[in-house]
Every structure is written in C-alpha cells, then in structure tokens.
Design a protein around this motif. Structure first.
Motif, PDB file in Angstrom:
ATOM      1  N   GLN A  55       0.821  -1.208   0.000  1.00 40.51           N
ATOM      2  CA  GLN A  55       0.000   0.000   0.000  1.00 40.51           C
ATOM      3  C   GLN A  55       0.854   1.256   0.000  1.00 40.51           C
ATOM      4  N   SER A  56       1.955   1.221   0.754  1.00 39.08           N
ATOM      5  CA  SER A  56       2.843   2.378   0.814  1.00 39.08           C
ATOM      6  C   SER A  56       3.475   2.654  -0.549  1.00 39.08           C
ATOM      7  N   THR A  59       0.793   4.048  -2.878  1.00 39.33           N
ATOM      8  CA  THR A  59       0.441   5.413  -2.495  1.00 39.33           C
ATOM      9  C   THR A  59       1.484   6.399  -2.995  1.00 39.33           C
ATOM     10  N   ARG A  60       2.763   6.049  -2.782  1.00 37.99           N
ATOM     11  CA  ARG A  60       3.847   6.938  -3.223  1.00 37.99           C
ATOM     12  C   ARG A  60       3.893   7.043  -4.747  1.00 37.99           C
ATOM     13  N   GLY A  62       1.392   6.637  -6.775  1.00 36.16           N
ATOM     14  CA  GLY A  62       0.234   7.428  -7.191  1.00 36.16           C
ATOM     15  C   GLY A  62       0.460   8.912  -7.012  1.00 36.16           C
ATOM     16  N   GLN A  63       1.132   9.288  -5.918  1.00 35.90           N
ATOM     17  CA  GLN A  63       1.426  10.705  -5.678  1.00 35.90           C
ATOM     18  C   GLN A  63       2.334  11.269  -6.771  1.00 35.90           C
ATOM     19  N   GLN A  66       0.328  11.548 -10.136  1.00 31.27           N
ATOM     20  CA  GLN A  66      -0.825  12.448 -10.136  1.00 31.27           C
ATOM     21  C   GLN A  66      -0.454  13.820 -10.696  1.00 31.27           C
ATOM     22  N   SER A  72      -7.086  13.088  -7.649  1.00 33.69           N
ATOM     23  CA  SER A  72      -6.718  11.806  -7.053  1.00 33.69           C
ATOM     24  C   SER A  72      -5.719  11.109  -7.959  1.00 33.69           C
ATOM     25  N   PRO A  73      -4.998  10.123  -7.448  1.00 37.69           N
ATOM     26  CA  PRO A  73      -4.028   9.387  -8.278  1.00 37.69           C
ATOM     27  C   PRO A  73      -4.727   8.730  -9.473  1.00 37.69           C
ATOM     28  N   SER A  76      -6.017   2.899  -8.930  1.00 45.75           N
ATOM     29  CA  SER A  76      -6.555   2.500  -7.631  1.00 45.75           C
ATOM     30  C   SER A  76      -5.808   1.292  -7.095  1.00 45.75           C
ATOM     31  N   TYR A  77      -5.688   1.240  -5.791  1.00 44.32           N
ATOM     32  CA  TYR A  77      -5.131   0.065  -5.127  1.00 44.32           C
ATOM     33  C   TYR A  77      -6.257  -0.956  -4.963  1.00 44.32           C
TER      34      TYR A  77
END
Length: 207
Positions: A55-56, A59-60, A62-63, A66, A72-73, A76-77
C-alpha cells in the motif's frame, strides 16, 4: 506516458531495476525490504513482504503520477491480486498457482463453444496431446487457400471463426500459462496464410 512511468520507477524514490530477461519485471528495495513489481504499461502487480508495504509503494507511486489538475491518483489500489491481464492468480500459504482458466473460458464463450459439439462426448477424458500424433504429416501435406480469397472465406464461414484470431488467442494462453500447447500452436501458425479445412479443424481441437 510509458516513458514517464519508467523514469519514476527507476528514480531514487524506488530505485527499481529491470530483471535481465524480462524488462516488465522490476526488483527494488523499499524501506529495507526487497520487492518485485510486474508492469504492463500502467497496470501493476507488486510482490511485497506485507500488504502495508504494498500500500505504501502504491500510495507513493500514485502521488508521483498524479498531475496538478487531478484530484486523485490515476489508478486505484485493488488489494490482494486475483488476476492480472488474463492470468488467474491463486495464492496459498506455501505456493502461488498461475493459470489462464478464466481467459480460456472467455475465449470459448466468445466462439460459442461452451457446450460439446455433436462429435464430442461430454465429460470425456482430456487428450494427452493437443494434437493427434498422426496429424502432423497431414498438416504439412495439406495446402489451403490464401487469405482474402473466396475459398478461404468459405472456410471461415463454415467453421465460424477467423483462423488468425483464434491462433492469436491461443498464442496468448501459450506464452502465459499453457506451455503444453506450444508445439501445436506454433506448428499451426505456419499455415496461417493459407490454412486448409484440416488446419481449421486442428486449431479448433486445440482450443
């Protein structure tokens, strides 16, 4: 877009490196853990010691992907993987099993082959080989009609499928999870420019 993603994956944020024999598989270190990433354009599958690490990473990533105009990224996860681009993924405590059963089912449904034909016996044992042993000499001795001829189109209409289309569908199954049909599919591909009725029948038999 693809080059942008590649640049991010190889950046110090992740320090991924592609493997020697498959450039779509990446290996990297993240927070002291070795992780692997499988990528097809912007579809990702990640192997990590824990879901929290996965997930980390997502998330990174996606950031970084983006855009300023996005709220939003761009992806999706989706959690624990069950399938990836036509490949079924069955995860167990001591092993991971890959198959393309769902993909093959979709191919069969698209051709209307979900029920046995008039010459097939329901629940009959599966053949040991995709092709009968005596079929190989006949395939090489049989000459069909070139594509884009009325005779070739008549075969397409008679069998109900395009030879190259079904061949491509079976090739995908072969290169992902079904090496057992490799010889049959590659051999039948040699006749794709002018298949005869025998080649059509053998290709359907493999499917």
């Amino acid at each position: 877009w693809e080059q942008h993603i590649s640049t991010l994956l190889l950046s110090p944020d992740f320090n991924f490196r592609t493997t020697t024999h498959d450039k779509s598989i990446y290996r990297g270190e993240y927070h002291g853990c070795t992780i692997f990433l499988l990528r097809q354009v912007d579809d990702f599958a990640l192997a990590a010691p824990t879901e929290a690490i996965a997930q980390s990473v997502f998330t990174r990533l996606g950031q970084l992907l983006q855009l300023p105009s996005e709220s939003s990224p761009p992806f999706s996860y989706l959690g624990l993987i069950h399938d990836f681009n036509g490949v079924d993924v069955h995860q167990h405590r001591d092993r991971i099993v890959l198959s393309c059963e769902s993909y093959i089912d979709r191919v069969l449904r698209s051709h209307g082959w979900t029920t046995p034909g008039h010459d097939e016996v329901p629940d009959s044992p599966k053949p040991q080989s995709p092709l009968p042993l005596d079929a190989i000499p006949t395939m090489y001795a049989t000459i069909g009609f070139p594509e884009h001829t009325p005779e070739h189109q008549a075969l397409v209409d008679r069998f109900g499928f395009n030879y190259r289309t079904l061949l491509g569908e079976l090739l995908y199954a072969y290169v992902t999870c079904r090496p057992d049909i490799g010889y049959a599919v590659i051999t039948l591909s040699k006749f794709s420019s002018a298949p005869a009725d025998f080649h059509f029948a053998m290709l359907k038999k493999v499917a």
